[in-house]
Design a protein around this motif. Structure first.
Motif, short mmCIF file in Angstrom:
data_model
loop_
_atom_site.label_atom_id
_atom_site.label_comp_id
_atom_site.label_asym_id
_atom_site.label_seq_id
_atom_site.Cartn_x
_atom_site.Cartn_y
_atom_site.Cartn_z
N LEU A 270 0.85 -1.19 0.00
CA LEU A 270 0.00 0.00 0.00
C LEU A 270 0.89 1.24 0.00
CD1 LEU A 270 -2.62 -1.04 2.73
CD2 LEU A 270 -2.95 -1.08 0.25
N SER A 271 0.37 2.34 -0.53
CA SER A 271 1.12 3.60 -0.51
C SER A 271 0.41 4.59 0.41
CB SER A 271 1.24 4.18 -1.92
OG SER A 271 -0.02 4.54 -2.43
N LEU B 48 10.20 7.83 10.83
CA LEU B 48 10.54 6.55 10.23
C LEU B 48 11.37 5.77 11.25
CD1 LEU B 48 11.69 7.64 6.64
CD2 LEU B 48 9.40 6.99 7.38
N ASP B 49 10.93 4.56 11.59
CA ASP B 49 11.72 3.72 12.48
C ASP B 49 13.03 3.32 11.81
OD1 ASP B 49 9.71 3.78 14.38
OD2 ASP B 49 8.82 1.87 13.76
N ALA B 50 14.01 2.92 12.60
CA ALA B 50 15.22 2.32 12.04
C ALA B 50 14.83 1.08 11.26
CB ALA B 50 16.19 1.97 13.15
N GLY B 51 15.51 0.83 10.14
CA GLY B 51 15.20 -0.33 9.33
C GLY B 51 15.02 0.04 7.87
N PHE B 52 14.31 -0.80 7.13
CA PHE B 52 14.15 -0.63 5.70
C PHE B 52 12.81 0.03 5.38
CE2 PHE B 52 17.23 -4.02 6.09
CZ PHE B 52 18.18 -3.66 5.15
N HIS B 53 12.86 0.98 4.45
CA HIS B 53 11.67 1.67 3.99
C HIS B 53 11.73 1.80 2.47
CE1 HIS B 53 10.61 3.09 8.09
NE2 HIS B 53 11.92 3.10 8.25
N TYR B 54 10.56 1.98 1.87
CA TYR B 54 10.48 2.23 0.43
C TYR B 54 9.71 3.53 0.24
CZ TYR B 54 11.95 -2.58 0.51
OH TYR B 54 12.65 -3.72 0.78
N GLU B 55 10.36 4.51 -0.39
CA GLU B 55 9.80 5.85 -0.46
C GLU B 55 9.81 6.37 -1.89
OE1 GLU B 55 12.27 8.59 1.72
OE2 GLU B 55 13.88 8.46 0.23
N SER C 58 1.42 -1.96 13.40
CA SER C 58 1.69 -2.65 12.14
C SER C 58 2.62 -1.89 11.21
CB SER C 58 0.36 -2.92 11.41
OG SER C 58 -0.29 -1.70 11.08
N ARG C 59 2.81 -0.58 11.39
CA ARG C 59 3.61 0.20 10.46
C ARG C 59 4.92 0.67 11.10
NH1 ARG C 59 -1.27 4.19 8.40
NH2 ARG C 59 -2.65 2.54 7.62
N ASN C 60 5.96 0.76 10.29
CA ASN C 60 7.26 1.23 10.78
C ASN C 60 7.46 2.71 10.51
OD1 ASN C 60 7.51 1.07 8.03
ND2 ASN C 60 9.41 -0.12 8.03
N ASP D 276 9.91 -8.26 0.00
CA ASP D 276 9.69 -6.86 -0.35
C ASP D 276 10.95 -6.26 -1.01
OD1 ASP D 276 7.11 -6.86 0.54
OD2 ASP D 276 7.54 -5.88 2.46
N ARG D 277 12.11 -6.59 -0.46
CA ARG D 277 13.35 -6.08 -1.06
C ARG D 277 13.57 -6.68 -2.44
NH1 ARG D 277 19.51 -6.16 1.47
NH2 ARG D 277 20.48 -5.06 -0.25
N ALA D 278 13.27 -7.96 -2.58
CA ALA D 278 13.42 -8.61 -3.89
C ALA D 278 12.53 -7.94 -4.92
CB ALA D 278 13.08 -10.09 -3.77
#
Length: 299
Positions: A53-54, A65-72, A120-122, A239-241
């Motif tokens: 979802l966007s 944004l929490d530490a970790g991976f995000h897609y922006e 549920s969200r980072n 998700d990264r793939a």
């Protein structure tokens, strides 16, 4: 949808305070954070992609944004620019700031807020209050004019002000995330998880790294990530793939290996279960890259 993994076009850096300016839409790209980020969109719109979802963060909005991976994805505004200011903060620094506010001014902060989004969200975002909006506009001016932020003392003063404004504002997702990030034990736990997502490591070994029994580890993981560890880690790898399939020319096998799937047939099967599409088919539809080496691996 256009995917990219390159760097922002213009970045003004002052230690842990960053201003990003972009004059064209960025496309979706991955972002790996080792610290929590607290930011504000000065112009344009920021999109965060989470669980397919966007979510839009409009001009005049604050975000965490929490530490970790995000897609922006950053989209330019009517003025032809996307502009964002971000503070990067460790749990230890947050603890020091909150402790200082308590000792020096007798301020004590807590949060009773709880919602499905927090769990549920980072990330979290909201329309910035007027004091918070004025704060970031002032930061922008300081960065432009070589002002207070260009020395360590000035940055610490402004960081104290930022945390005070957030914690004294209405109780919501951002306030809760900031207070949770100040928990050094949870921060250490989360950092270990993110450092090892793409390593070939067992759940038992992760439990050892966090100094917990397997049962205690699973319980803490579920509390922090709202999912069992194995399922959550697999989802992050997939998700990264997905991003790599659309943004690089690497083969499906190479991507599977880099995302810690040692068995490529199993990787393709899991990808199809999650996205209802094979990796090769997803790539053709989203990037135009045609790679047929593994389409027969799993039907």
């Amino acid at each position: 949808m256009n995917y990219r993994t390159d760097e922002p076009s213009t970045m003004t850096l002052s230690s842990d305070v960053v201003k990003i300016t972009e004059r064209e839409n960025s496309g979706v790209r991955s972002l790996s954070l080792t610290r929590m980020a607290i930011g504000y969109v000065l112009s344009g719109t920021k999109y965060i992609y989470h669980n397919d979802l966007s979510f839009s963060i409009e001009e005049g909005s604050a975000f965490v944004l929490d530490a970790g991976f995000h897609y922006e994805e950053n989209v330019v505004g009517d003025n032809g620019r996307f502009e964002q200011i971000t503070f990067f903060i460790t749990p230890q620094t947050l603890q020091q700031v909150i402790f200082g506010l308590n000792i020096n001014y007798g301020l004590s902060f807590s949060s009773r807020h709880s919602c499905a989004n927090c769990i549920s969200r980072n990330f979290a975002s909201c329309r910035a209050s007027m004091p918070l909006r004025n704060f970031f506009v002032g930061i922008d001016l300081s960065l432009r004019n070589s002002g207070l932020l260009h020395n360590d003392v000035g940055q610490r003063i402004k960081l104290n002000e930022l945390i005070y404004l957030i914690l004294s504002d209405d109780d919501g997702c951002i306030r809760r995330k900031v207070l949770r990030s100040a928990d050094a034990d949870s921060g250490h736990f989360i950092n270990i998880i993110y450092e090892n997502i793409f390593n070939d490591i067992s759940i038992e070994h992760l439990a050892e790294l966090t100094n917990r029994s397997l049962t205690s580890f699973k319980k803490e993981f579920k509390r922090l990530f709202n999912a069992p560890p194995h399922r959550w880690i697999i989802e992050q790898r997939l998700d990264r793939a997905k991003i790599m399939l659309a943004s690089t020319n690497r083969t499906v096998s190479e991507i599977g290996t880099e995302c810690a799937f040692s068995n490529i047939s199993h990787f393709i099967k899991l990808f199809k279960q999650r996205y209802n599409d094979t990796p090769a088919s997803f790539r053709r539809r989203h990037s135009g890259v045609d790679n047929n080496e593994d389409v027969a691996a799993v039907s």
